[in-house]
Write a protein that holds these residues in place. Structure first.
Motif, PDB file in Angstrom:
ATOM      1  N   MET A  65       0.816  -1.196   0.000  1.00 56.69           N
ATOM      2  CA  MET A  65       0.000   0.000   0.000  1.00 56.69           C
ATOM      3  C   MET A  65       0.861   1.262   0.000  1.00 56.69           C
ATOM      4  N   VAL A  66       1.920   1.288   0.832  1.00 58.81           N
ATOM      5  CA  VAL A  66       2.784   2.469   0.917  1.00 58.81           C
ATOM      6  C   VAL A  66       3.471   2.720  -0.413  1.00 58.81           C
ATOM      7  N   LYS A  67       3.884   1.633  -1.107  1.00 59.29           N
ATOM      8  CA  LYS A  67       4.532   1.810  -2.403  1.00 59.29           C
ATOM      9  C   LYS A  67       3.577   2.434  -3.411  1.00 59.29           C
ATOM     10  N   LEU A  68       2.313   2.015  -3.415  1.00 60.23           N
ATOM     11  CA  LEU A  68       1.338   2.608  -4.332  1.00 60.23           C
ATOM     12  C   LEU A  68       1.123   4.081  -4.009  1.00 60.23           C
ATOM     13  N   ILE A  69       1.111   4.412  -2.724  1.00 61.00           N
ATOM     14  CA  ILE A  69       0.984   5.813  -2.314  1.00 61.00           C
ATOM     15  C   ILE A  69       2.175   6.612  -2.837  1.00 61.00           C
ATOM     16  N   ALA A  70       3.390   6.047  -2.705  1.00 53.99           N
ATOM     17  CA  ALA A  70       4.580   6.731  -3.195  1.00 53.99           C
ATOM     18  C   ALA A  70       4.555   6.861  -4.719  1.00 53.99           C
ATOM     19  N   HIS A  71       4.095   5.805  -5.407  1.00 56.19           N
ATOM     20  CA  HIS A  71       4.052   5.830  -6.869  1.00 56.19           C
ATOM     21  C   HIS A  71       3.118   6.917  -7.383  1.00 56.19           C
ATOM     22  N   HIS A  72       1.990   7.111  -6.706  1.00 56.10           N
ATOM     23  CA  HIS A  72       1.018   8.119  -7.131  1.00 56.10           C
ATOM     24  C   HIS A  72       1.254   9.480  -6.471  1.00 56.10           C
ATOM     25  N   LYS A  73       2.278   9.549  -5.599  1.00 48.86           N
ATOM     26  CA  LYS A  73       2.612  10.791  -4.884  1.00 48.86           C
ATOM     27  C   LYS A  73       1.437  11.311  -4.065  1.00 48.86           C
ATOM     28  N   GLY A 133      14.783   1.068   8.196  1.00 54.21           N
ATOM     29  CA  GLY A 133      13.389   0.951   7.791  1.00 54.21           C
ATOM     30  C   GLY A 133      13.314   0.812   6.280  1.00 54.21           C
ATOM     31  N   LEU A 134      12.115   0.809   5.743  1.00 57.53           N
ATOM     32  CA  LEU A 134      11.904   0.658   4.302  1.00 57.53           C
ATOM     33  C   LEU A 134      11.691   2.016   3.650  1.00 57.53           C
ATOM     34  N   PHE A 135      12.356   2.237   2.520  1.00 60.98           N
ATOM     35  CA  PHE A 135      12.221   3.497   1.786  1.00 60.98           C
ATOM     36  C   PHE A 135      11.596   3.237   0.425  1.00 60.98           C
ATOM     37  N   TYR A 136      10.457   3.903   0.145  1.00 59.31           N
ATOM     38  CA  TYR A 136       9.746   3.771  -1.125  1.00 59.31           C
ATOM     39  C   TYR A 136       9.892   5.071  -1.902  1.00 59.31           C
ATOM     40  N   ALA A 137      10.658   5.015  -2.983  1.00 60.30           N
ATOM     41  CA  ALA A 137      10.971   6.213  -3.746  1.00 60.30           C
ATOM     42  C   ALA A 137       9.841   6.587  -4.695  1.00 60.30           C
ATOM     43  N   TYR A 138       9.704   7.900  -4.958  1.00 60.70           N
ATOM     44  CA  TYR A 138       8.767   8.389  -5.962  1.00 60.70           C
ATOM     45  C   TYR A 138       9.338   8.110  -7.367  1.00 60.70           C
ATOM     46  N   ASP A 139       8.455   8.158  -8.347  1.00 63.67           N
ATOM     47  CA  ASP A 139       8.841   8.107  -9.765  1.00 63.67           C
ATOM     48  C   ASP A 139       9.658   6.873 -10.126  1.00 63.67           C
ATOM     49  N   GLU A 140       9.316   5.740  -9.532  1.00 64.73           N
ATOM     50  CA  GLU A 140       9.987   4.493  -9.893  1.00 64.73           C
ATOM     51  C   GLU A 140       9.073   3.644 -10.765  1.00 64.73           C
ATOM     52  N   ASN A 141       9.689   2.750 -11.518  1.00 68.74           N
ATOM     53  CA  ASN A 141       8.925   1.798 -12.302  1.00 68.74           C
ATOM     54  C   ASN A 141       8.092   0.923 -11.362  1.00 68.74           C
ATOM     55  N   TYR A 150       8.431  -7.143  -5.335  1.00 74.14           N
ATOM     56  CA  TYR A 150       8.912  -5.773  -5.479  1.00 74.14           C
ATOM     57  C   TYR A 150       7.986  -4.991  -6.400  1.00 74.14           C
ATOM     58  N   LEU A 151       7.760  -3.742  -6.059  1.00 72.82           N
ATOM     59  CA  LEU A 151       7.254  -2.731  -6.995  1.00 72.82           C
ATOM     60  C   LEU A 151       8.305  -1.628  -6.989  1.00 72.82           C
ATOM     61  N   GLY A 152       9.178  -1.628  -7.979  1.00 73.27           N
ATOM     62  CA  GLY A 152      10.326  -0.740  -7.917  1.00 73.27           C
ATOM     63  C   GLY A 152      11.480  -1.443  -7.231  1.00 73.27           C
ATOM     64  N   SER A 153      12.264  -0.698  -6.458  1.00 73.90           N
ATOM     65  CA  SER A 153      13.483  -1.247  -5.871  1.00 73.90           C
ATOM     66  C   SER A 153      13.319  -1.681  -4.425  1.00 73.90           C
ATOM     67  N   THR A 154      12.103  -1.602  -3.878  1.00 72.85           N
ATOM     68  CA  THR A 154      11.878  -1.915  -2.470  1.00 72.85           C
ATOM     69  C   THR A 154      10.814  -2.994  -2.326  1.00 72.85           C
ATOM     70  N   ALA A 155      11.024  -3.883  -1.365  1.00 73.12           N
ATOM     71  CA  ALA A 155      10.085  -4.975  -1.127  1.00 73.12           C
ATOM     72  C   ALA A 155       8.738  -4.442  -0.651  1.00 73.12           C
ATOM     73  N   ILE A 156       7.651  -5.056  -1.141  1.00 75.92           N
ATOM     74  CA  ILE A 156       6.308  -4.670  -0.701  1.00 75.92           C
ATOM     75  C   ILE A 156       5.597  -5.814   0.018  1.00 75.92           C
ATOM     76  N   SER A 157       6.024  -7.056  -0.232  1.00 73.98           N
ATOM     77  CA  SER A 157       5.394  -8.207   0.413  1.00 73.98           C
ATOM     78  C   SER A 157       6.421  -9.319   0.497  1.00 73.98           C
ATOM     79  N   TRP A 158       6.440 -10.048   1.620  1.00 80.88           N
ATOM     80  CA  TRP A 158       7.451 -11.092   1.798  1.00 80.88           C
ATOM     81  C   TRP A 158       6.937 -12.136   2.766  1.00 80.88           C
TER      82      TRP A 158
END
Length: 381
Positions: free
Chosen positions: A1-9, A228-236, A263-271
């Motif tokens: 969820m956090v990665k999707l939030i980061a992806h959509h800013k 902690g986990l870092f979810y970057a903006y503007d990633e594939n 992964y969605l981008g360079s950070t793990a989202i589920s494991w």
């Protein structure tokens, strides 16, 4: 969820509620014992008669109010509500929500730092960082490990666990409390998932060796409080997966430990890291079953890539000529072949050194452990 939030800013907001037990009017007689620390002197034998409550009862007003205003409760975390606002922006929706409930709540919408269920969220220009630093400190203090020396790895590399191992039994309540506290920490710390899963297998037969292994995890946490986990903006946002297993790691049932990470981008989202539910007869079959457990329905333009370091398992999944050699594998795992035919997933080989899921399936040396930890997207806060 956090990665999707980061992806959509999008922005993450936090709702802080004061006097939570003083809102909903109860229609039935409800009593409760006086909680520890709040005993009324000279009246310790009496109970409280509740007149209002917020959580846990059907009369509680928050859940009903949010549902009436088009909020949807998350099926996996019942304290999280979401609302899709088609008519206006998220900012407008939040303003309306704050105005409607301003008489009942104190709202905090700090975009730099929010705290939710022990999870700290820091929204920066580059992306979103999540951690549980304060929660980690609470665990260390609770189990009197806040002054301990730290270690660099989670599990001793030659450590083997068994229910038949010699040793005295320890307080099961203490051990369960420690294991449960550590399990909640895996929400933001995938690097401890293997160790926590390992000690959790011995809830009912906890011995000194299991307790020492749990305390080793605390010692590791002591030295990594800022991670902690870092979810970057503007990633594939392409979804990819890594899948792996050990071979016969469980000393009691000879079952394997399987692990996977998405992964969605360079950070793990589920494991996950867990003991396999079936007994397999070779490393090829083990990794085939592990790969089958990662298949999920996520529509995207390209196939979902699953990386494996076992070429035989990849051939078993792709080549129908291998079916005769694997008839004893339960038919429920054969849907992996169907997904490959439909091109919804694609199996690719990766070198063992690039197999990040080793961190979920076996003890590792310090250098390897830290390298794979970095590959998960775990960074310093």
């Amino acid at each position: 969820m956090v990665k999707l939030i980061a992806h959509h800013k999008w922005n993450i907001y936090h709702l802080a509620i004061k006097s939570a037990l003083l809102i909903g009017v109860l229609k039935k007689e409800v009593y409760m014992q006086q909680p520890e620390g709040f005993l009324v002197k000279w009246q310790e034998d009496k109970v409280y008669h509740l007149t209002k409550a917020l959580y846990g009862l059907k009369q509680a007003p928050i859940d009903g109010y949010l549902h009436q205003n088009s909020f949807i409760k998350c099926p996996y975390e019942h304290a999280i509500y979401m609302k899709r606002n088609h008519k206006g922006s998220n900012t407008k929706m939040l303003a309306e929500f704050k105005a409607a409930m301003s008489n009942e709540f104190e709202m905090t919408d700090n975009r730099l730092m929010s705290y939710f269920l022990g999870i700290e969220v820091k929204q920066q220009q580059e992306g979103i960082f999540i951690s549980q630093k304060n929660y980690m400190k609470e665990i260390l203090e609770k189990f009197k490990m806040n002054e301990c020396n730290h270690v660099n790895t989670l599990v001793a590399i030659r450590m083997k666990f068994s229910r038949e191992r010699d040793g005295h039994f320890v307080d099961s309540t203490l051990f369960k409390s420690l294991a449960g506290s550590l399990r909640y920490l895996t929400i933001t710390r995938p690097d401890i998932t293997y160790g926590v899963g390992l000690v959790s297998r011995y809830m009912e037969t906890s011995k000194e060796s299991n307790l020492l292994a749990s305390k080793r995890i605390l010692r590791y946490i002591k030295g990594t409080l800022n991670l902690g986990l870092f979810y970057a903006y503007d990633e594939n946002a392409q979804l990819v997966c890594y899948s792996d297993s050990d071979e016969g790691g469980d000393q009691d049932e000879r079952k394997n430990t399987i692990g996977y990470v998405f992964y969605l981008g360079s950070t793990a989202i589920s494991w996950t890291s867990k003991k396999q539910g079936v007994v397999t007869l070779s490393s090829c079959e083990t990794e085939y079953v592990a790969a089958a457990s990662t298949v999920l329905d996520h529509p995207q333009e390209d196939s979902i890539v699953i990386f494996m370091d076992n070429k035989s398992a990849i051939q078993l999944a792709k080549n129908p000529l291998h079916h005769g050699r694997s008839k004893h594998i339960d038919t429920r795992f054969y849907f992996l072949k169907d997904h490959i035919k439909q091109k919804t997933i694609e199996l690719k080989h990766c070198h063992t050194t690039e197999q990040v899921t080793d961190i979920f399936t076996k003890p590792l040396s310090g250098e390897t452990f830290m390298r794979l930890r970095d590959m998960l997207g775990i960074k310093i806060f």
